[in-house]
Each structure stands twice: as structure tokens, then as C-alpha cells.
Design a protein around this motif. Structure first.
Motif, mmCIF file in Angstrom:
data_model
loop_
_atom_site.group_PDB
_atom_site.id
_atom_site.type_symbol
_atom_site.label_atom_id
_atom_site.label_comp_id
_atom_site.label_asym_id
_atom_site.label_seq_id
_atom_site.Cartn_x
_atom_site.Cartn_y
_atom_site.Cartn_z
ATOM 1 N N ARG A 1 40.930 47.324 49.403
ATOM 2 C CA ARG A 1 41.054 46.822 48.031
ATOM 3 C C ARG A 1 42.254 47.458 47.318
ATOM 4 N NH1 ARG A 1 36.070 47.054 43.625
ATOM 5 N NH2 ARG A 1 36.837 45.422 42.223
ATOM 6 N N THR B 1 41.124 34.936 48.260
ATOM 7 C CA THR B 1 41.017 36.391 48.373
ATOM 8 C C THR B 1 40.715 37.007 47.018
ATOM 9 O OG1 THR B 1 43.406 36.649 48.056
ATOM 10 C CG2 THR B 1 42.596 36.486 50.322
ATOM 11 N N ALA B 2 41.053 36.307 45.941
ATOM 12 C CA ALA B 2 40.698 36.765 44.603
ATOM 13 C C ALA B 2 39.215 36.520 44.361
ATOM 14 C CB ALA B 2 41.525 36.020 43.564
ATOM 15 N N GLY B 3 38.615 37.380 43.540
ATOM 16 C CA GLY B 3 37.213 37.194 43.186
ATOM 17 C C GLY B 3 36.269 37.680 44.257
ATOM 18 N N GLU C 1 37.113 41.706 46.539
ATOM 19 C CA GLU C 1 38.354 41.090 46.066
ATOM 20 C C GLU C 1 39.555 41.822 46.654
ATOM 21 O OE1 GLU C 1 39.497 39.456 41.874
ATOM 22 O OE2 GLU C 1 39.799 41.614 41.856
ATOM 23 N N LYS D 1 34.996 32.048 45.369
ATOM 24 C CA LYS D 1 34.458 33.395 45.147
ATOM 25 C C LYS D 1 34.339 33.721 43.661
ATOM 26 C CE LYS D 1 36.156 36.486 48.017
ATOM 27 N NZ LYS D 1 37.207 37.185 48.791
ATOM 28 N N CYS E 1 29.782 35.292 45.347
ATOM 29 C CA CYS E 1 30.305 36.391 44.547
ATOM 30 C C CYS E 1 29.231 37.444 44.317
ATOM 31 C CB CYS E 1 30.813 35.862 43.208
ATOM 32 S SG CYS E 1 31.607 37.106 42.166
#
Length: 733
Positions: free
Chosen positions: A83, A396-398, A403, A473, A479
Motif C-alpha cells: 500500500r 486498484t483504487a478503493g 487499495e 471496489k 469493499c
């Protein structure tokens, strides 16, 4: 006191002049002399210094002891990539410009490969990237069992079957730890939903606990030798799992002889006495969003900080309890940050990108292919309409703690445009989510009707339609922090797809998700591919399979029910999921996933282990090496696998075993072995799958131990949980 000060001065001089006290002799085994070194260090630490080592000093680090040369420990999320750097005292990103990484496919995709060699490769690559970022502990992998398709974090885990998860997690962990970076398997245990995750109390039978929910953790400890285990948020039988007397103290550290550290999930510790006495070693994230507004350092107010020190000084807690924790922490250091010649790691290199692409290629699952819709040729004059926000959205975000901040992320649209040089690729958004990954429940500012109208127009004028849909996500989807609120697709995708089908029947669906979804439109489309969340190389990998450059070989790691009520957890109503008044009972017991579908004769939409290919395979000449076995023997199952099609490809031979006329309730059959084989067209090979007879035992609650029944068993061999080509009866003495 003078004696202690004298000892400290002597040790300090020893460290300066003899750094080998914290080193190992070259070529020695990992644990040679470590315990004696720890024995020499413990008396030189003050009580306060030892307590300080047991809790966080920042969001992702713990204190060392500078005067003795004992280093800090630095951790990072997560299971699919390292991360981005988090600020010292808040969840804000630190704003570094050199913390971009390779994003690897999500663990659902890895599990779908049914390829342990790829698990080792992805683990090793992740370990190298963590090492480059100077991390000592990588907070992953996750092996919580897929119990409900609504769980927001299923995409981080390895599916519904404990055997598959066990076989995939062991090489992953070994790969990470080859870099002298600790893997931290999570979340121990029974964290199978995000809804009420901080408070829900789970009741589950001992049998289901040991047969379904613990095996992957046990394999991580006893087979992979994992160096760190993360506790979970939820309660089990009224006690929080992070410091649970049965789970953490008795089973993990007692029965399994675990010698590593137990790390709390962030804010999952709740009580000083329980944390101290029931096996928690490192407390992270408790109630802190930094130092807060208090003048007192909030980290000193953790349960394993000042309150722990006070209880030790008063004699309420024996110092031996603290020493065990510090011993484990020092052992972690000798395995990681104090390990000489660790190397520097690597990041964003071609080899890592290749691993990410290979895992994605082998994890993508072809679910439907009527009229040979796939693969799609690159023909001049052909227009391919790419419909859907998921074709361009970052995946890839969230997602919460998983994340990522990749150096790059190839979108599906980019991947297709790069691959198809002759065909005309056109895109229409079609639908839109909320303004950010955190606000998906807020309607998009874009006009939904205008988006739909444009998408239908583009689809009408195309020769082929590729609909990129599914989930993303964002909050209330795939999520962390909350579960999905619906089984069907969000953002009006079902209606949009139906409208497109009215103007163009030549439609293939590219499903991007970490969960099963409802598919009322399935009979109306020709092609369906499950692509998961694929990381940096997503677009290239999808184009590889869509074009036929790569023959799909993925198999589903969990069942797709036709409707939500067909899932075992949901079939029993609210008391089973999500629970009533934060109390929940796993009423399905051991019948999770395909075990439920098989035993109850409920046909799934798509079965566990299912996945098509562009070629065809024949499994024949299936046999066992004998018909009668003793308890200490192995079953050897052999078969011939022939690629009868016109393309090279891979097949997964799956071996399930059942026990008719058992004295206890059993599933019809359970996965006990598998083997993935790559075959050139027209070629046959013999495949052998070996199964320990001991692995056929059930957990006998009457004796609180494993029990192997004698008598008749049935061996099922095929290429999916619902597709058996041969059954063989065997007997166990």
C-alpha cells in the motif's frame, strides 16, 4: 539497579564492537542460536521498554529500543500489493512520490488459477516489493472462507473451499518470507462478513470451525511456517477473536505450537486482561486517528500500553506473560529486520509485471461460450463496441485497506485497443457509479438516461458488443467496511444490457467482481468471462484471453447460486445472515458452498471448480492404485488427460471424496486433491493425484479430536464439483 545499568552498558559495548550478537552465522538455519540470543537480551530490557514493544507507535510501526540497537518494526497492507505510504498519525496518505508499486491480481483470481506455483511466484514478488519499501511485515494473505456472496471483502480471500485455500496459501507465504519479510495471514478467525464486523458474535459448531474455517490458517502455521497472524474484529462465542481464549490461546498457540506473533487488526483489541492473557502480542490501531487532541500520547493508552504496565507492576499479570510476547517480537525481528544480508528487494520490474499478467491470464474464467463467441478475431472492418464504465475505471483504487497506488494500471479498453490493430474499437460509458470509490451510493452527476441512450446507439451500430459490467471496489460493493446490499448488479446494468440486446444479439459479458452476482440475462448472451480484479496488467490480460492469444484455464473458487436464497448461509434467514441483534449462528454447519449445493441437490448457476476452455479435454482411464487402504497410507489416483481440441490449453483434474453411510452428517463429497496440467493439442498425459488417508477424517465433537471412519468411501474424479467423469469405491480399514 547498579547491576542492571552495568549490564546494559556492557551489552551496548558488545553491540558496538560485536554486531554479530544480532546476526546469524552465514549458512546457519534460521532459528539456530536465535533463542539463546533472545535469552541474553530479555534481562537487559526494562519493564517499560518491553511493554512499549507490544503496541504501536504510529499507524503502521512499533517501537524498538534504541539504546540496545533493537529496531522498529514496519508493516504495510496488503495482500495484492504494498500500500502507498500512510501518515504517521492519521489515515491520510503521506504524499510520497516514490511509493508506487506493482498491483497484483486479487486473491480470488489467484485461487481461480488452481496453480500453487503461481501462488509462490506472486508471494515472492510481493515480498520483493515489500522489502524494497523497507517493510518488515506484509499484512496478508487473507484466507477467510467465502460464506456469502454479499461479503464486501471476499475479493481478498481464496474462495469457499478450505482445501483449495490451504494449498494456495502455503506457497504464497513461503514466497513472501523468502525475502525475510513476514507474511501476516488474516483474519483469525470467522471474519466472514463486513456487516457488524466490529460487534457481531458468531456461533458455529466445533466441527464446522475445524473442518471449514480453520484449515487454511492451520496450513499457514504448520506447513508454511508463517511468522505473523492477524486477529479478526468479530466475536466468537461471546469473546473477541483477537484475544480469544479458545482460538488464539488454546488452538493457535497451544495445539498448533505457533511460535510467531499475533497482531491485532487495527482497533480489534478491547480489553487489557484478555489481550494479555489470551495471546495478543502486538496491538495496532486502537482508537487512534493520530495523537488526537489529547496532550498525552494516545499510543500510551492502548490496552497493551500503560494499563498493561500498571497490571504488571501490581502483580495482577505475571511478567512471564510479557516476556513471552517480547520473545515472539524479537523472534520476528531476527527473521526480518535483524536478518543480515536481506537484500534490497525490487519493485515495478518486468518480472513482477510478468507474474501479475500470468496470474491474471490463468485466473480468468470462461463461464459461457455459445456459438464460439470467444475468442474474437482482429478483423479489418469489424466494429467492437466496448460498453461500460468498468472498461475504463480504476480497479486498484478503493476496497479499503487493499487499495493500491500502482505505477500504472492498464484498463480493459487500453488493453483491447493495444491488441486489436485492425478492428474498430469504440467505447460508450453506459452507466456510471458515484463520484468516488467512497461515495458510490451517491448518484453520479452524469445523466443516466443520456449514458444509456448513447450506449444503445453505439451497440446498435457495432458487429460485436463487449459489455464490461459487474461490481467495483466502492463502498457497499467489493469493499472493506460494509457488505453488499443487493445480489443483482448495481447502477442499472441489468436494464442497460436488456436494452442493448434488443438492438444487437451478438453480446459477450466481461464480469469484473470478487463475488457472485445474479444473472437474469444469462440466457440471452452468448459469452461470459469472469475476470476478477486484475491489477496493473488487467487490460493486457483480458485482451490476451478475449483475443485467444491465451487459452483460458481458470476455475471458479466459489459457487455462483442462481438466487441468493440458494446460498447456504442465506437459506436459514436472518439469524444465519447477517444475524439478529448482532448475534449470528452458522446454521449450515459444514455445508458451505458446493457442499451445500451437492448435498441438498440445489443446482448452482455455476459450480465450484467450473471453467471452460477454447479447446476440449477428455479425462479417461481413471483408477486408484488399490481398493483397500490403511489409515497411514496414501490414495494414488491416476488418469489420462487428452487435449482433444485444436488449441494448446490447460485442464484441472479435481478429486473429491465422499463417505456414504457415515455416523455423522457429511457433505456428499469434498475436494481432497487437484492437479493442473498443460497439454499441447492432440497430446495425452498421465496425471497422478495423491491423497493422505488421514485427510479424510472428520472433527469428532464427542472426543474433541479428529476421527477417521473405517468402511466404504467414494472417489469422484472430474473437472468441476458438479462434473464427475468417474466414481470409484474404496475401503479404509
Amino acid at each position: 539497579m547498579k547491576k542492571l545499568c552495568s549490564s546494559i552498558l556492557i551489552l551496548t559495548c558488545m553491540l558496538v564492537n560485536n554486531p554479530e550478537i544480532f546476526a546469524q552465522k552465514k549458512g546457519s538455519k534460521l532459528d539456530d542460536n536465535i533463542e539463546s540470543k533472545i535469552d541474553s537480551i530479555l534481562p537487559l530490557l526494562t519493564l517499560k521498554e518491553k511493554v512499549d514493544m507490544c503496541h504501536a507507535q504510529s499507524k503502521f510501526s512499533t517501537k524498538g529500543v534504541g539504546r540496545l540497537g533493537i529496531p522498529e518494526i514496519w508493516m504495510s497492507d496488503g495482500p495484492h500489493g504494498v500500500r502507498a505510504e500512510i501518515s504517521w498519525d492519521s489515515w491520510d496518505y503521506a504524499g510520497w512520490t516514490n511509493d508506487s508499486i506493482t498491483a497484483f491480481p486479487a486473491l480470488t483470481c489467484l485461487a481461480a488459477t488452481f496453480n500453487p506455483e503461481l501462488a509462490e511466484a506472486i508471494g515472492f514478488s510481493l515480498g520483493e516489493e515489500a522489502r524494497y519499501r523497507k517493510k518488515d511485515v506484509l499484512l496478508g494473505p487473507g484466507v477467510n472462507i467465502y460464506r456469502t456472496p454479499l461479503n464486501g471483502r471476499n475479493f481478498e480471500y481464496m474462495g469457499e473451499d478450505p482445501f483449495l485455500a490451504s494449498k494456495m496459501v502455503v506457497p504464497y507465504i513461503k514466497g513472501v518470507q523468502k525475502n525475510n519479510v513476514a507474511a501476516c495471514v488474516k483474519h483469525f478467525a470467522l471474519n466472514n462478513q463486513e456487516h457488524w464486523r466490529n460487534t457481531v458474535n458468531v456461533e458455529v459448531s466445533d466441527r464446522a470451525l475445524h473442518e471449514i474455517y480453520l484449515p487454511a490458517f492451520k496450513a499457514a502455521v504448520q506447513e508454511a511456517g508463517v511468522w505473523a497472524v492477524m486477529g479478526a474484529y468479530n466475536k466468537f462465542r461471546g469473546q473477541y477473536t483477537t484475544h480469544n481464549e479458545l482460538l488464539t490461546k488454546k488452538i493457535l498457540k497451544g495445539d498448533w505450537n505457533y511460535d510467531g506473533v499475533v497482531i491485532s487488526d487495527w482497533s480489534s483489541a478491547h480489553n487489557t486482561m484478555e489481550a494479555a492473557m489470551n495471546g495478543l502480542d502486538l496491538e495496532m490501531g486502537t482508537g487512534t486517528d493520530g495523537l488526537g487532541t489529547n496532550s498525552v500520547n494516545h499510543y500510551d493508552n492502548y490496552y497493551l500500553a500503560s494499563p498493561f504496565l500498571k497490571a504488571l507492576k501490581s502483580g495482577e499479570i505475571d511478567e512471564a506473560v510479557l516476556n513471552d510476547k517480547v520473545r515472539r517480537i524479537l523472534r520476528l525481528m531476527f527473521r526480518t529486520t535483524l536478518k543480515p544480508n536481506r537484500g534490497f528487494g525490487r519493485i515495478n520490474n518486468k518480472e513482477h509485471h510478468d507474474v501479475a499478467r500470468k496470474v491474471a491470464q490463468e485466473g480468468i474464467v470462461l463461464l459461457k461460450n455459445e456459438n464460439k463467441f470467444f475468442p474474437i478475431e482482429d478483423k479489418k472492418g469489424v466494429t467492437i463496441a466496448v460498453i461500460g464504465e468498468n472498461a475504463t475505471r480504476s480497479m486498484t483504487a478503493g476496497g479499503g485497506s487493499s487499495e493500491l497506488k500502482p505505477q500504472f494500471e492498464i484498463s480493459p479498453l487500453e488493453g483491447l485497443k493495444a491488441r486489436y490493430k485492425n478492428a474498430n474499437i469504440v467505447h460508450a460509458m453506459g452507466y456510471a457509479t458515484g463520484p468516488s470509490v467512497y461515495d458510490a451510493i451517491i448518484p453520479s452527476k452524469l445523466n443516466a438516461d443520456s449514458l444509456k441512450t448513447e450506449a444503445v446507439k453505439v451497440a446498435k451500430n457495432a458487429d460485436i458488443v463487449l459489455f464490461f459490467g459487474g461490481l467495483n471496489k466502492s463502498h457497499l460493493q467489493d469493499c472493506e467496511g460494509a457488505d453488499r446490499t443487493q445480489f443483482n448488479l448495481p447502477f442499472g446494468q441489468d436494464q442497460l444490457l436488456n436494452d442493448i440486446l434488443k438492438v444487437n444479439k451478438n453480446v459477450g459479458y466481461i464480469l469484473m467482481s470478487g463475488n457472485a452476482v445474479e444473472m437474469p440475462w444469462l440466457k440471452n448472451i452468448d459469452g461470459l468471462i469472469q475476470t476478477w480484479y486484475l491489477g496493473s496488467m488487467a487490460g493486457y490480460s483480458i485482451a490476451d484471453v478475449v483475443s485467444g492469444d491465451v487459452n483460458p484455464s481458470g476455475k471458479l473458487p466459489f459457487s455462483f447460486p442462481v438466487k441468493l436464497e440458494d446460498n447456504a448461509a442465506h437459506s436459514f434467514g436472518e439469524s444465519s445472515y447477517p444475524g439478529i441483534d448482532e448475534e449470528q449462528t452458522y446454521k449450515e454447519g459444514i455445508l458451505v458452498g458446493y457442499r451445500w449445493h451437492d448435498t441438498k441437490k440445489i443446482t448452482p448457476l455455476y459450480a465450484f471448480g467450473y471453467g471452460l476452455s477454447y479447446t476440449s479435454f477428455n479425462i479417461s482411464d481413471v483408477k486408484t492404485d488399490k481398493k483397500t487402504y490403511r489409515a497411514n497410507e496414501k490414495i494414488k489416483v491416476t488418469c489420462q488427460v487428452t487435449n482433444t481440441g485444436i488449441l494448446d490449453g490447460s485442464e484441472v483434474v479435481q478429486v473429491y471424496i465422499g463417505k456414504p453411510k457415515s455416523k455423522v452428517k457429511r457433505a456428499l463429497k469434498e475436494l481432497k486433491g487437484f492437479e493442473k496440467i498443460n497439454l499441447k493439442k492432440g497430446i495425452s498425459k498421465t496425471v497422478e493425484v495423491t491423497i493422505d488417508i488421514a485427510n479424510l477424517a472428520f472433527y469428532d465433537e464427542s472426543i474433541s479430536d479428529w476421527n477417521l471412519e473405517k468402511g466404504g468411501y467414494v472417489v469422484y474424479v472430474g473437472n468441476a464439483s458438479n462434473n464427475t467423469v468417474k466414481t470409484i469405491k474404496i475401503n479404509i480399514k
